[in-house]
Design an enzyme around this catalytic site. Structure first.
Site, PDB file in Angstrom:
ATOM      1  N   TYR A  62      33.243  45.560  35.566  1.00 57.79           N
ATOM      2  CA  TYR A  62      34.143  44.577  34.944  1.00 57.79           C
ATOM      3  C   TYR A  62      33.633  43.156  35.188  1.00 57.79           C
ATOM      4  O   TYR A  62      33.482  42.364  34.251  1.00 57.79           O
ATOM      5  CB  TYR A  62      35.558  44.760  35.524  1.00 57.79           C
ATOM      6  N   TRP A 120      43.877  37.055  39.802  1.00 58.84           N
ATOM      7  CA  TRP A 120      45.132  37.745  40.146  1.00 58.84           C
ATOM      8  C   TRP A 120      46.300  37.310  39.235  1.00 58.84           C
ATOM      9  O   TRP A 120      47.335  36.799  39.699  1.00 58.84           O
ATOM     10  CB  TRP A 120      45.473  37.460  41.613  1.00 58.84           C
ATOM     11  N   THR A 176      40.387  45.048  30.870  1.00 63.42           N
ATOM     12  CA  THR A 176      40.764  44.592  32.216  1.00 63.42           C
ATOM     13  C   THR A 176      40.983  45.739  33.220  1.00 63.42           C
ATOM     14  O   THR A 176      41.419  45.467  34.339  1.00 63.42           O
ATOM     15  CB  THR A 176      42.053  43.740  32.161  1.00 63.42           C
ATOM     16  N   ASP A 187      37.606  35.745  38.774  1.00 68.50           N
ATOM     17  CA  ASP A 187      37.067  35.577  40.138  1.00 68.50           C
ATOM     18  C   ASP A 187      36.154  36.739  40.528  1.00 68.50           C
ATOM     19  O   ASP A 187      35.375  36.621  41.464  1.00 68.50           O
ATOM     20  CB  ASP A 187      38.225  35.456  41.143  1.00 68.50           C
TER      21      ASP A 187
END
Ligand SMILES: NC(=O)c1ccc[n+]([C@@H]2O[C@H](COP(=O)([O-])OP(=O)(O)OC[C@H]3O[C@@H](n4cnc5c(N)ncnc54)[C@H](OP(=O)(O)O)[C@@H]3O)[C@@H](O)[C@H]2O)c1
Length: 293
Positions: free
Chosen positions: A124, A149, A61, A101
């Site tokens: 990513y 988020w 991440t 997203d």
């Protein structure tokens, strides 16, 4: 129900480990106990356990670092999930996986639905998109939840960063051109658990009927600046804030190694119509998160 969970120390994985406990036997792992870059050990573990459900909350991440570690990000975000999907197919298990997203380029200006064409701007996002494709190609019963988020109160996130700036600087500048759905990891974990509870002790048929790609993120959307202001308002330690001004900034003023898409709010209508449940609005969830810790 026998559930195999990956990423148990992560923001989402930790909350999943906690919320899944009432559903049956949960076997949970994380790096370095299991390393997604070593497919043979992953295969052996899944075979040994023989789960009914695999939940993958593990991922690479670090959005900026992924630009220089593309191969590693691909192994963790695309190839390992592909292997998990193949193994689920062969074992007759279901896979629950999370995506992002950041598969979108952020240019549309309206919330994205599952029908919108992805176009990642960074490594990513590309590796996560490749993971989605590989999972569906494997043909297992899979549910992929694209979220956005994600924050938790126990691991570093945007929330902890804003609080630490507010407690040490009189003025902070936060971008107001990045917009998406702040998503509390606990709420995301709990809604996943609710679905599995609905699916019942023999979950595969129920999940197969609903398999597919869903957007699943906090209700509404906000800019990073609006989010930061809400964090400060909900700070239980407000008396120790030294910040006096939260000024708007543009992303272009803070160049990062990986390009971030600007408007990536997700439209979660398909999830809500299918499962008759949704995540709370982001402001309410933030309030609860900061109140309960
Ligand atoms: N965070 C966000 O804002 C966000 C936004 C959209 C989508 N998502 C997606 O949501 C899901 C959960 O994200 P999160 O924020 O909870 O992530 P996180 O906090 O970074 O947790 C990811 C976990 O995966 C583990 N991991 C890393 N490399 C691994 C490897 N080689 N083998 C096995 N495990 C490994 C990490 O271990 P280490 O900590 O030791 O590296 C960590 O425990 C991911 O699919 C992510 O792509 C997150």
């Amino acid at each position: 129900m026998k559930i195999l969970l990956f990423g148990k120390h992560g923001k989402l994985g930790w909350e999943l480990h906690r919320s899944l406990q009432g559903l049956g036997r949960v076997l949970a792992y994380d790096y370095p106990e299991i390393d997604f870059t070593v497919p043979s050990s992953l295969r052996r573990l899944v075979e040994d356990i023989g789960p009914q459900i695999v939940i993958n909350a593990a991922a690479y991440t670090d959005v900026d670092k992924a630009e220089s570690e593309a191969e590693r990000a691909k192994l963790i975000n695309a190839e390992a999930p592909a292997l998990l999907a193949e193994m689920c197919r062969d074992l007759g298990a279901a896979l629950i996986h999370y995506s992002t997203d950041y598969v979108f380029d952020g240019q549309t200006g309206t919330p994205y639905t599952e029908n919108d064409a992805p176009r990642p701007l960074n490594v990513y996002g590309q590796t996560k998109l490749d993971g989605e494709g590989a999972i569906f190609q494997a043909g297992a019963t899979s549910l992929i939840f694209r979220t956005a988020w994600v924050y938790s109160m126990r691991r570093a996130s945007f929330v902890s960063k804003v609080l630490s700036w507010a407690h040490s600087q009189p003025e902070i500048r936060i971008v107001d051109d990045q917009i998406s759905n702040p998503t509390w990891a606990r709420a995301l974990a709990e809604i996943t658990t609710q679905l599995l509870a609905k699916a019942g002790p023999d979950p595969l048929p129920w999940l197969s009927e609903r398999a597919g790609l869903y957007h699943l993120a906090g209700g509404g959307f906000a800019s990073r600046q609006e989010w930061a202001k809400a964090i400060l308002q909900n700070d239980p330690d407000q008396t120790h804030q030294v910040v006096q001004r939260v000024l708007p900034a543009r992303s272009a003023e803070f160049p990062t190694v990986a390009v971030r898409p600007l408007f990536t709010a997700l439209d979660c209508g398909k999830f809500e119509r299918t499962f008759a449940v949704r995540l709370p609005d982001w402001e309410l969830a933030l309030n609860l998160a900061m109140e309960t810790g």
